[in-house]
Each structure stands twice: as C-alpha cells, then as structure tokens.
Scaffold this motif. Sequence first.
Motif, short mmCIF file in Angstrom:
data_model
loop_
_atom_site.label_atom_id
_atom_site.label_comp_id
_atom_site.label_asym_id
_atom_site.label_seq_id
_atom_site.Cartn_x
_atom_site.Cartn_y
_atom_site.Cartn_z
N VAL A 389 29.56 22.35 36.10
CA VAL A 389 30.38 23.20 36.93
C VAL A 389 31.45 23.92 36.10
N GLN B 97 30.80 19.05 43.33
CA GLN B 97 32.15 19.44 42.94
C GLN B 97 32.54 20.79 43.54
N SER B 98 31.60 21.72 43.52
CA SER B 98 31.88 23.05 44.09
C SER B 98 30.57 23.76 44.37
N GLY B 151 38.79 26.47 48.98
CA GLY B 151 38.03 25.41 48.32
C GLY B 151 37.99 24.13 49.12
N GLN B 155 34.76 22.24 50.92
CA GLN B 155 34.36 20.86 50.70
C GLN B 155 34.25 20.11 52.03
N GLU B 174 32.45 14.18 42.00
CA GLU B 174 33.78 14.80 41.87
C GLU B 174 34.08 15.81 42.98
N THR B 176 36.55 16.21 44.70
CA THR B 176 37.93 16.70 44.74
C THR B 176 38.34 17.31 43.41
N GLY B 177 37.37 17.43 42.49
CA GLY B 177 37.67 17.89 41.14
C GLY B 177 38.32 19.26 41.09
N ASN B 178 37.96 20.12 42.02
CA ASN B 178 38.49 21.48 41.99
C ASN B 178 39.63 21.71 42.97
N ASP B 180 43.56 20.91 44.70
CA ASP B 180 44.90 20.38 44.40
C ASP B 180 45.05 19.02 45.06
#
Lengths: 389, 229
Positions: A389, B97-98, B151, B155, B174, B176-178, B180
């Motif tokens: 990513v 992640q996204s 974002g 999610q 992940e 919550t990787g992207n 805040d």
Amino acid sequence: MGNVNGSDVWGLAWRGLTRRPVRTLLTALGITVAVASMVVFLSLGEGIRKVFTAELGGIGPDVQVSLSGFSQGFAPQPNLPETAVGDLRKLAPELGLTAVTPVVMAVRGSLDVSQSAVLYGLPAAQGVGAVFPRARVASGRALTAADEGRGVAVIGAKAAANLHLGLGSALNLNRRSRVQVVGVLAPESGLVDSFIFLPIRTLQRAEGAEGRVSLVALKLEDPRNARTVARTISERLNVEAQTQSDFLSFVERALRISDAVRFGISLIALIVGGLAVANTVMMGVFERTREFATLRAIGARPSFVRTLVLTESLLLALVGGVGGLVLGLGGIAAVNAYTQNLAGIDAAALTPRLTLLALGISLLLGLISGLLPARSASRLQITDALGRV
Amino acid sequence: MREGAAAAGLRAENLSRIYPSGEGTVTALAPFTHTFPAGLTAVVGPSGSGKSTLLNLLAGFDRPTTGRVLVDGTDLHALSEAGRADFRLANYGFVFQSHNLVTILTALENVEFPLTLAGVPRKQRRERARALLAEVGLSARAAHLPSQLSGGEAQRVAIARALAHDPRVLLADEPTGNLDSHTGERVLALLTGLTRGGRTVVLITHDPEVAALADHTLRVRDGEVTADG
Ligand SMILES: Nc1ncnc2c1ncn2[C@@H]1O[C@H](COP(=O)(O)OP(=O)(O)OP(=O)(O)O)[C@@H](O)[C@H]1O
Ligand SMILES: [Mg+2]
C-alpha cells in the motif's frame, strides 16, 4: 461465475463503462461508424434485390431469348440475328407462346449518371404493353404501328424529369440520330420509369444494328411451363433461353459477389473498431487491477471477473452497433433519396436479416475484443494486485 | 471433520512461505502451527517480518510452501481457485489498509456486494446493507461513492461489507494504518465489537496500543511466529 444474477452483471458492466464516459463514447462511436458503413454498404444489395424481385417477378417476360444469356449483364449487345424471331414464331403454337417480342436495348451513356438512360426498342405495333403490361401513358400517345422506323419516342416519367424532356422535345440518341417525344408514361416507381421506348427499327438504325436484336421476350399461355419451354428452345435453336427465375438467380449471384466485396471494405472499419474496443476494455482492466483484486479477495470467482469484463466489451460493442444501425438508417435514407431521384427506385433497404447481421457482427466484435482483457483480468493474482500500500 | 476438536475454527498447520529471490530464497514465514481461538488475535511485528504473508496464506490469496490452512476442518488450499473464492465468500470477511471499496459502486452497493455475488435478491440484500451501514453509523452516506468518503468512513464501510454475510473469520491488515488516532480508535472499537458470537478476528497491526486491546497476540519476527497471551 457462481450465483450472481445476470442483471447484476449487466448493471456492473454498465457502471464500469460509464466510469470513463468520454472514452467509452468515443470507442462506441468507432463501432457506430464501422457498423453504419457496413449497414449502408450491404443495404445496397438488399435494396436492389427487392427491386428486382418486385419488378421483374411481376412484369418481365416469362422467357427471354438472347445469344449469350445474362452473363453480359442487364442490357445485352444487339447480337442475336433477327431470323431467330421468325424461328421462334414458328415454334409458337407447339410451345404455347402467346407473344414473341424482339427487343433492342442500348444504354445512352453520360458522365453524369442522372443523364444516362436505357434505350428500349420494341415493335411499335406491339407497343410498350407487350413487355410491360402495367405501363400507362400519362400524356401524349402510345406507340402505334405507323411509328415503326420513325424518329419518335415514348419515355418513362423519371427519364422525362432527369433529361428535362416533355411532349414534343427532341432527344439525341447519339450524334447522328435524334427523335421526338410523343408520349410520357405515368410514374410506376420502377425501372421502367427511366426507360426510353423507341420503335425497334429506329433504334436498330441508330445503333447500326440492322437485322439484329438484343433479346426476344416471350409470353407463355401457361407461365408455369417457362422452364420446359426455355430448355426446348435452347436445345432446338442455337440461343440461350432463360426464365425469370434464371434472371433472378443471375442477379442474386452478381449481388452475392458485390456483397462480398462491399462487406470486405467495411470489414476494415469493423476490425479497426474492434481493436478500439479491445484497447478501451484492456485499459479499463489495467486501471482497475486493484479493484478486481478486491472483488476476488471478497469472494468473486475468476469466472465472474472474466464474465464482467466480457460483458463490458459486449455492451460497448452493442451500444456502438445500435448506434451504427441508427446512423446506417440515415445513410440509407440519403442513398434512397438519391436513387429515387435518379431511377425511381430505393436502391438501399434495411431488411430484418441485415439488422440481425449488424447486431450479430457487433456482438461478435465485442466478444472477440473482450476475450484477451477478460482473460488477463481473471488471471490476476490477488496478492500482486492488492500489492503493497 | 476427521480432526475432532482441532477441526473447529481457524488453524494453521506447519504453515510456511518461502519466496525465490535472486539466486537464493527468502523465508517470509517459517513453518508454524497455531489454532486461532475465537476472539480478537492481534498479529504484531516489525515491518517486513511476515505479517501480511501470514494473512495472505490464511485468506487463501497466496499458496503456502508447506502446510495447510484449515477452517472448520476444510483445507483451504486443497480447494480449486473457484472453490476457494466461494469459500471466502461464505466464511471470510476482509478489511485492508486502504482502497478496499469498489470505486464504481456506492457505499450501500459496496456493503451489499458479497450478497450480490452470492445471488441474494436485491430487496433482501439492500435491507441487510442498510442495517449494517446504520451499525457503523454511516446511514447518511449510503449513496456516496468511495471517492466522496473520508478514509475513516471508507474503512467503516469496508467493515460493514465484511460483515454482510456474518462470516466465521474476519481478517484485517492494518485497517487503521492510514487513519489518524481518533478515527483509528473508532474503527478499532467497531472491530473489537465483532468478536461476539464466537467469531475469529485476526488483526495485523504495528501499534502496541491496538495490540493491547486484543484477547490474544501473535508475534512475528523475521518470519518466526510465536504466540503469547
Ligand atoms: N512476492 C514476494 N517475493 C519475494 N519476497 C517477498 C514477496 N512478498 C513479500 N516478500 C518478503 O517477505 C517478507 C515479509 O513480507 P510481508 O509483506 O509479509 O511483511 P509485513 O510484516 O507485512 O511488513 P509490513 O509491516 O511492512 O507490511 C519481506 O522481507 C518481503 O520483502
Ligand atoms: Mg504488511
């Protein structure tokens, strides 16, 4: 593909295409132009088929005798000795011939197509009705026995309009001969409209074809015997005798060949259109690699992705194909406006089978163009495509 | 099924993944055996340790070099490609992640997509998707395209989608990787709530605070997996 409903797949494919509306539209336009050109090209053959089956099926001679058959085309050279007329008259009682009409045909050519006309010479005493029973004189008079060999003509409505002729007008057959219009026929919306009828001797002299005719038209007591009569004549005399259905199959053969040529020309446009579809669909697949991977991750089978991409391709080609039919209809109308004006016929026609062919070709195009993109979309590796990513 | 008690839930047996690399190989994941208990398992470890490799194997996205993955006794990698897709559809939910969502579909349509794949009639799946969107607090965003979502919202839509058919196993890499930290907390709260009813949730994370919320922790270091807690 699993259990997905067909309508859901079509809906998804539609969304996929409308995501890039301009690109999709341009690609569809490519198909539209290709299919339209094919439709217009092939509609010419269809229209001419219709004209010939309608026209000659109803009013042509039952049997037509000439020296070398239809292979020479529509207006054969006057090369049949006139003695054949006498021979045929002798056979008349035996074969049940009710009328034996010698005909001389010639084309009055011109660089300007609308100024061309078919010159049709037949015995003035028998008149136009001997071969075209539906013909009616609208103004002036019909040919009479007294006209034989004289410089007079009865002309079809379209010929009158195109050549700007009226009653009393003079008409040059060639540099040496000119005739005067004594009658104009009522419009018949057929080939006859653009014919110029002359006494046979007049045309023979003008063409330098004294003692020779183009063909002899025969009417039979019982038209169902046409085939037998034609065979007997061909055997007994050294001539070609052909029936209406021989003529139609000759026309059909000629049209088939010209269909193939015209289809060949439009095939180039179709191939270019197909490549455009393949390119557009392939670009859509590349751009959405990640998205397809997501679908696969969630639980879409490879075959679902393949079907989805193939459906996009089919849909795109189909939209283009329907557009092509509509545009083609416009083209056909334009062609017909021109040929109506020229010869009083609709040279082009959109027949049901041509419609089906156009749609079928579009779908085939979509299918072929979609195969490669569909394959590559269905084979993508989820891990590669989800990527880092 | 033959495995008796071991057959229940998600189980990795002697699972490993070795990538060819240049002239040699990279052991992204050394052979390990582990039964994932019901509840939230956090997979933690430094970058490049093999966490995503593990998740890809558990999900059936990638083929193991050795070993197998069992879900309620079914050997995931013994299935055909199509069979594995069907199996994922029926048993798994995913949150990445996204870029989780299908860009041409609205939030609502994204949530109902697994049900679309399963051939559930439109009316029924709409209803379910609306309820799930409400659960993640996004009823007002039903008609939005992914490009019109933040974002965190995206999610949450992905989580709603992962729950569409009430899967046995939920895998999240992940998620919550992207995001805040505030938005991340909201998403995490949702995820920790999903372990009710004996569901197995496997959550990959860098974040020790996130790991602290988990019922169990799996540590990965240089491809070696160790369980604790
Ligand atoms: N397709 C591949 N080919 C070769 N090596 C690979 C491949 N995919 C992963 N690796 C290697 O395997 C190891 C583990 O990678 P993995 O993606 O599982 O790490 P990760 O723990 O998820 O890291 P991150 O926290 O950064 O996402 C890394 O050293 C990586 O370079
Ligand atoms: Mg990773």
